[in-house]
Scaffold this active site. Sequence first.
Site, PDB file in Angstrom:
ATOM      1  N   HIS A  79       0.843  -1.197   0.000  1.00  0.00           N
ATOM      2  CA  HIS A  79       0.000   0.000   0.000  1.00  0.00           C
ATOM      3  C   HIS A  79       0.877   1.246   0.000  1.00  0.00           C
ATOM      4  O   HIS A  79       0.669   2.165  -0.800  1.00  0.00           O
ATOM      5  CB  HIS A  79      -0.925  -0.012   1.220  1.00  0.00           C
ATOM      6  CG  HIS A  79      -1.654   1.277   1.450  1.00  0.00           C
ATOM      7  ND1 HIS A  79      -2.703   1.698   0.664  1.00  0.00           N
ATOM      8  CD2 HIS A  79      -1.476   2.257   2.375  1.00  0.00           C
ATOM      9  CE1 HIS A  79      -3.140   2.866   1.096  1.00  0.00           C
ATOM     10  NE2 HIS A  79      -2.405   3.241   2.134  1.00  0.00           N
ATOM     11  N   ASP A 108       6.679  22.593 -25.930  1.00  0.00           N
ATOM     12  CA  ASP A 108       6.629  21.232 -25.393  1.00  0.00           C
ATOM     13  C   ASP A 108       7.678  21.148 -24.292  1.00  0.00           C
ATOM     14  O   ASP A 108       8.302  22.145 -23.943  1.00  0.00           O
ATOM     15  CB  ASP A 108       6.905  20.186 -26.495  1.00  0.00           C
ATOM     16  CG  ASP A 108       6.327  18.818 -26.133  1.00  0.00           C
ATOM     17  OD1 ASP A 108       6.636  18.326 -25.035  1.00  0.00           O
ATOM     18  OD2 ASP A 108       5.549  18.269 -26.928  1.00  0.00           O
ATOM     19  N   TRP A 144       7.142  -0.058   3.971  1.00  0.00           N
ATOM     20  CA  TRP A 144       7.627   0.655   2.773  1.00  0.00           C
ATOM     21  C   TRP A 144       9.006   1.249   3.014  1.00  0.00           C
ATOM     22  O   TRP A 144       9.733   1.527   2.072  1.00  0.00           O
ATOM     23  CB  TRP A 144       6.641   1.732   2.338  1.00  0.00           C
ATOM     24  CG  TRP A 144       6.774   3.047   3.045  1.00  0.00           C
ATOM     25  CD1 TRP A 144       6.200   3.395   4.225  1.00  0.00           C
ATOM     26  CD2 TRP A 144       7.537   4.185   2.628  1.00  0.00           C
ATOM     27  NE1 TRP A 144       6.556   4.674   4.565  1.00  0.00           N
ATOM     28  CE2 TRP A 144       7.376   5.177   3.610  1.00  0.00           C
ATOM     29  CE3 TRP A 144       8.343   4.453   1.513  1.00  0.00           C
ATOM     30  CZ2 TRP A 144       7.995   6.425   3.527  1.00  0.00           C
ATOM     31  CZ3 TRP A 144       8.955   5.708   1.438  1.00  0.00           C
ATOM     32  CH2 TRP A 144       8.781   6.678   2.434  1.00  0.00           C
ATOM     33  N   SER A 171      12.958   6.777 -13.593  1.00  0.00           N
ATOM     34  CA  SER A 171      11.835   7.493 -14.192  1.00  0.00           C
ATOM     35  C   SER A 171      11.686   8.876 -13.589  1.00  0.00           C
ATOM     36  O   SER A 171      11.580   9.874 -14.315  1.00  0.00           O
ATOM     37  CB  SER A 171      10.561   6.677 -14.001  1.00  0.00           C
ATOM     38  OG  SER A 171       9.437   7.490 -14.170  1.00  0.00           O
ATOM     39  N   SER A 172      11.708   8.960 -12.252  1.00  0.00           N
ATOM     40  CA  SER A 172      11.467  10.305 -11.701  1.00  0.00           C
ATOM     41  C   SER A 172      12.655  11.215 -11.898  1.00  0.00           C
ATOM     42  O   SER A 172      12.475  12.425 -12.034  1.00  0.00           O
ATOM     43  CB  SER A 172      11.038  10.296 -10.228  1.00  0.00           C
ATOM     44  OG  SER A 172      11.392   9.160  -9.596  1.00  0.00           O
ATOM     45  N   HIS A 255      12.980  12.226   3.932  1.00  0.00           N
ATOM     46  CA  HIS A 255      12.328  13.466   4.311  1.00  0.00           C
ATOM     47  C   HIS A 255      12.135  14.410   3.139  1.00  0.00           C
ATOM     48  O   HIS A 255      11.038  14.913   2.930  1.00  0.00           O
ATOM     49  CB  HIS A 255      12.940  14.142   5.528  1.00  0.00           C
ATOM     50  CG  HIS A 255      11.924  15.060   6.124  1.00  0.00           C
ATOM     51  ND1 HIS A 255      10.866  14.590   6.849  1.00  0.00           N
ATOM     52  CD2 HIS A 255      11.711  16.364   5.969  1.00  0.00           C
ATOM     53  CE1 HIS A 255      10.060  15.583   7.128  1.00  0.00           C
ATOM     54  NE2 HIS A 255      10.554  16.683   6.610  1.00  0.00           N
ATOM     55  N   GLU A 257      11.700  13.427   0.285  1.00  0.00           N
ATOM     56  CA  GLU A 257      10.643  12.737  -0.459  1.00  0.00           C
ATOM     57  C   GLU A 257       9.249  13.181  -0.004  1.00  0.00           C
ATOM     58  O   GLU A 257       8.364  13.380  -0.826  1.00  0.00           O
ATOM     59  CB  GLU A 257      10.797  11.223  -0.285  1.00  0.00           C
ATOM     60  CG  GLU A 257       9.622  10.390  -0.753  1.00  0.00           C
ATOM     61  CD  GLU A 257       9.424  10.365  -2.251  1.00  0.00           C
ATOM     62  OE1 GLU A 257      10.336  10.795  -2.975  1.00  0.00           O
ATOM     63  OE2 GLU A 257       8.354   9.924  -2.687  1.00  0.00           O
ATOM     64  N   TYR A 259       8.414  16.002   1.064  1.00  0.00           N
ATOM     65  CA  TYR A 259       8.152  17.339   0.511  1.00  0.00           C
ATOM     66  C   TYR A 259       7.981  17.286  -0.988  1.00  0.00           C
ATOM     67  O   TYR A 259       7.262  18.101  -1.568  1.00  0.00           O
ATOM     68  CB  TYR A 259       9.252  18.321   0.917  1.00  0.00           C
ATOM     69  CG  TYR A 259       9.193  18.592   2.394  1.00  0.00           C
ATOM     70  CD1 TYR A 259       7.966  18.636   3.044  1.00  0.00           C
ATOM     71  CD2 TYR A 259      10.327  18.763   3.157  1.00  0.00           C
ATOM     72  CE1 TYR A 259       7.877  18.836   4.395  1.00  0.00           C
ATOM     73  CE2 TYR A 259      10.241  18.971   4.521  1.00  0.00           C
ATOM     74  CZ  TYR A 259       9.019  19.006   5.136  1.00  0.00           C
ATOM     75  OH  TYR A 259       8.930  19.209   6.475  1.00  0.00           O
ATOM     76  N   SER A 270      -1.911  27.370  -4.766  1.00  0.00           N
ATOM     77  CA  SER A 270      -1.593  28.768  -5.073  1.00  0.00           C
ATOM     78  C   SER A 270      -2.139  29.195  -6.428  1.00  0.00           C
ATOM     79  O   SER A 270      -2.162  30.390  -6.732  1.00  0.00           O
ATOM     80  CB  SER A 270      -0.078  28.990  -5.044  1.00  0.00           C
ATOM     81  OG  SER A 270       0.452  28.547  -3.824  1.00  0.00           O
ATOM     82  N   HIS A 304      14.463  13.244  12.670  1.00  0.00           N
ATOM     83  CA  HIS A 304      13.237  13.213  13.470  1.00  0.00           C
ATOM     84  C   HIS A 304      12.386  11.976  13.181  1.00  0.00           C
ATOM     85  O   HIS A 304      11.413  11.747  13.867  1.00  0.00           O
ATOM     86  CB  HIS A 304      12.422  14.508  13.282  1.00  0.00           C
ATOM     87  CG  HIS A 304      11.891  14.722  11.918  1.00  0.00           C
ATOM     88  ND1 HIS A 304      11.810  15.957  11.351  1.00  0.00           N
ATOM     89  CD2 HIS A 304      11.430  13.873  10.991  1.00  0.00           C
ATOM     90  CE1 HIS A 304      11.308  15.852  10.136  1.00  0.00           C
ATOM     91  NE2 HIS A 304      11.068  14.590   9.899  1.00  0.00           N
ATOM     92  N   HIS A 305      12.769  11.195  12.155  1.00  0.00           N
ATOM     93  CA  HIS A 305      12.056   9.941  11.921  1.00  0.00           C
ATOM     94  C   HIS A 305      12.590   8.828  12.811  1.00  0.00           C
ATOM     95  O   HIS A 305      12.065   7.721  12.795  1.00  0.00           O
ATOM     96  CB  HIS A 305      12.194   9.522  10.466  1.00  0.00           C
ATOM     97  CG  HIS A 305      11.515  10.457   9.511  1.00  0.00           C
ATOM     98  ND1 HIS A 305      10.206  10.297   9.138  1.00  0.00           N
ATOM     99  CD2 HIS A 305      11.949  11.581   8.892  1.00  0.00           C
ATOM    100  CE1 HIS A 305       9.876  11.272   8.305  1.00  0.00           C
ATOM    101  NE2 HIS A 305      10.904  12.070   8.153  1.00  0.00           N
ATOM    102  N   THR A 330       6.089  27.044   6.301  1.00  0.00           N
ATOM    103  CA  THR A 330       4.790  26.432   6.010  1.00  0.00           C
ATOM    104  C   THR A 330       3.666  27.333   6.493  1.00  0.00           C
ATOM    105  O   THR A 330       2.645  27.500   5.816  1.00  0.00           O
ATOM    106  CB  THR A 330       4.688  25.048   6.667  1.00  0.00           C
ATOM    107  OG1 THR A 330       5.906  24.339   6.423  1.00  0.00           O
ATOM    108  CG2 THR A 330       3.543  24.249   6.101  1.00  0.00           C
ATOM    109  N   LYS A 333       3.001  30.056   4.103  1.00  0.00           N
ATOM    110  CA  LYS A 333       2.161  29.656   2.974  1.00  0.00           C
ATOM    111  C   LYS A 333       0.686  29.616   3.365  1.00  0.00           C
ATOM    112  O   LYS A 333      -0.166  30.147   2.657  1.00  0.00           O
ATOM    113  CB  LYS A 333       2.596  28.284   2.451  1.00  0.00           C
ATOM    114  CG  LYS A 333       4.040  28.259   2.008  1.00  0.00           C
ATOM    115  CD  LYS A 333       4.338  27.135   1.072  1.00  0.00           C
ATOM    116  CE  LYS A 333       3.795  27.380  -0.297  1.00  0.00           C
ATOM    117  NZ  LYS A 333       4.484  28.444  -1.019  1.00  0.00           N
ATOM    118  N   ARG A 452       1.270   0.767  14.957  1.00  0.00           N
ATOM    119  CA  ARG A 452       0.953   0.636  13.539  1.00  0.00           C
ATOM    120  C   ARG A 452       1.481  -0.701  13.026  1.00  0.00           C
ATOM    121  O   ARG A 452       2.240  -1.384  13.697  1.00  0.00           O
ATOM    122  CB  ARG A 452       1.558   1.800  12.753  1.00  0.00           C
ATOM    123  CG  ARG A 452       3.064   1.858  12.790  1.00  0.00           C
ATOM    124  CD  ARG A 452       3.620   3.137  12.211  1.00  0.00           C
ATOM    125  NE  ARG A 452       3.605   3.118  10.755  1.00  0.00           N
ATOM    126  CZ  ARG A 452       4.479   3.798   9.986  1.00  0.00           C
ATOM    127  NH1 ARG A 452       5.418   4.537  10.542  1.00  0.00           N
ATOM    128  NH2 ARG A 452       4.411   3.750   8.685  1.00  0.00           N
TER     129      ARG A 452
END
Lengths: 538, 197
Positions: A79, A108, A144, A171-172, A255, A257, A259, A270, A304-305, A330, A333, A452
């Site tokens: 998932h 293009d 994951w 790819s990315s 981290h 990732e 964002y 926006s 922090h993870h 943040t 924003k 979890r």
Amino acid sequence: MTTHATAHHDDHHDDKPHGFLHRWVFSTNHKDIGTLYLIFSFIMVCVGAAFSGVIRTELMKPGLQFVQPYFFNEMTTMHGLVMIFGAIMPSFVGLANWMIPMMIGAPDMALPRMNNWSFWILPFAFCMLLGTLFIPGGAPAGGWTMYPPLSIQGGDSVAMMVFAIHLMGISSIMGSINIIATILNMRAPGMDLLKMPVFVWSWLITAFLLIAVMPVLAGAVTMLLTDRYFGTSFFNAAGGGDPVMYQHIFWFFGHPEVYIMILPAFGIISEIVPTFSRKPLFGYQAMVYALASIAFLSFIVWGHHMFTVGMPLGGELYFMYATMLIAIPTGVKVFNWVSTMWGGSLTFEAPMLWAISFIVLFTIGGFSGVMLALVPADFQYQDTYFVVAHFHYVLVTGALFAIIGAIYYWWPKWTGRMYNETWAKVHFWWSVVFVNVLFFPQHFLGLAGMPRRIPDYNVAFADWNFVSTIGAYGMYLTPFMFFFILWHSKKHGAPAAARAWEGARGLEWTVPSPAPFHTFATPPVIRNEDLAHGDVSH
Amino acid sequence: MSAENASGDAVQRNQRLLTRALIVCGGMFLFGFACVPLYRIACEHVFKNRIYNTADSGKGFAVDESRWVTVQFVGNVNSQLDWSFAPEQVTMRVHPGAVNDAWYDATNKASMAIVGNAVPSIAPSQGSPYFNKIECFCFTEQVLKPGESRRMPVKFVVDPKLPKTIDTLTLSYTFYDNRPATKKLAQESQNAISPNS
């Protein structure tokens, strides 16, 4: 192929390549590739949602009812991987493909053939990843995040998962390089960097994050692969390695990732909020600098993870304060979006509803993030459902809601047809109610201590789990609603004007709806009043 | 879009950007691997947490008889290793600077010879730099024949510079199966049984 397309193009301006193979498989057109990305991510959302269906159904009542614990673990792992790499990221790339050339007046993407390649790698990567469900030993089941030693103790799904991640990374990375090249080299004359729509800015910054961290993830999973198959000991304590080191390398990727999965959403909001407030975006430059500061901070807060791994006190304090610092840009924003709405002539069409719910619900996710950033509190929250609630608020009601809002917002431009506003509102209100029924109780479960990634739990957690599963079942209807609303619009929708929304600004609204196959073959003349945020006299 | 609209200059700029971006990606891929030595350097020099498993010299410490430190002993076996392993003493009270001996017992419960490696860990981590192991079974591979037991020594000194806030240190070992060495051992014993083959 380029010469062929070129000659072709000169003869008939809007002629699309004929046949499925030429139109879609060999496509180098940014709009078609954008469509492919969006269809692909819609399929992946449904696959990922099906996996979560297994999870939520098993968790509806305490005890083991439907699946074995190992299969449950496969479901949580798949998932996560499918939703992150298959759903959220490709749909943002799809939006970038569709909108960035039209927003900056480019004909293009800068590297069209690489664009084709970066999309067509993805189906293969996901066939390989999803194929692990059918091999002996089953799919990856270590979460994951793929922490060793657990993640490398499964069957040969380890190798398939690693290679699938390599492909997704390639790819990315190619997609990002293309976006950077397009934005830096292909802007129409007069489209200065600080006149670009914030969506384009958000993607420029996201693309830099991607090329900086995806290779690090590729390195980390390569080390997992060699540890598993070639006898190295990067993370193997018996051989002098350290599994905690994996966590450091992974979250150095991980981290930024998270964002990567939210900055383009900030860009979308926006665009939508000024349109339906009929006001320029409040604090355009502050928005751009806030994006850049969030991106910079994302590289220095990974610890922090992993507060509970036994980090030195100094490290914990540093990561805590650095993380809390992110609340400042943040907050800039969020307040700027609210200030954009303040005093505006608001209307509440579907895109605006999704955008406002994004602002409210993403902020809830942000607040629980600040709670998790506090070291002393995090020792209680670590690996509980509170974390699950937190990241689903930022990723579902954050990233996913922004994507749905973006699709409603630009759909008239893509197809030339309006959608049914009533049904879109039903879709919205249904989603916003059930998503909260689904995820809000998980805060309570987490604070009460429910861990979890477990298939069974103490009966004390039964009631809120039941409620949460009801919310999940409500949410499973929403992809069908969305699909039928869009299908109906494509077949029977009212024709859309070039400027489909009254307050819409930006170059994309100066081309007809639906957007012709080739737009801006000659660069447009930029007039400030056309630009998305209106007043650019900064 | 096409090459004829975009001037040759733009094509060149795109190519240059592509090359540069790929170099950045390659660099970041290597950075992922560079994290391995960087992590060790950070642990050992910045946070004074020893990763390498080597002997310390216990000399030159004056014994501080005015102070007592409690040392607790823990022994774990990784789930992949069929051994039993435990400390003989649960706690010891020692003076900083004095050389002490502690003992651990290990038994191979499997029906084959296994090579094990023990990985030490000190809690709290702030005390780790002050716990000096002069002699330890964890520095070398331990081979146990099927059913064999062994008494294994740890000789250690607590550095008198141990911060006053710490009065208890926990020494914990986890034994792991050293798979490659165990496999090699099995092959050698095969060859020894049938030397003609």
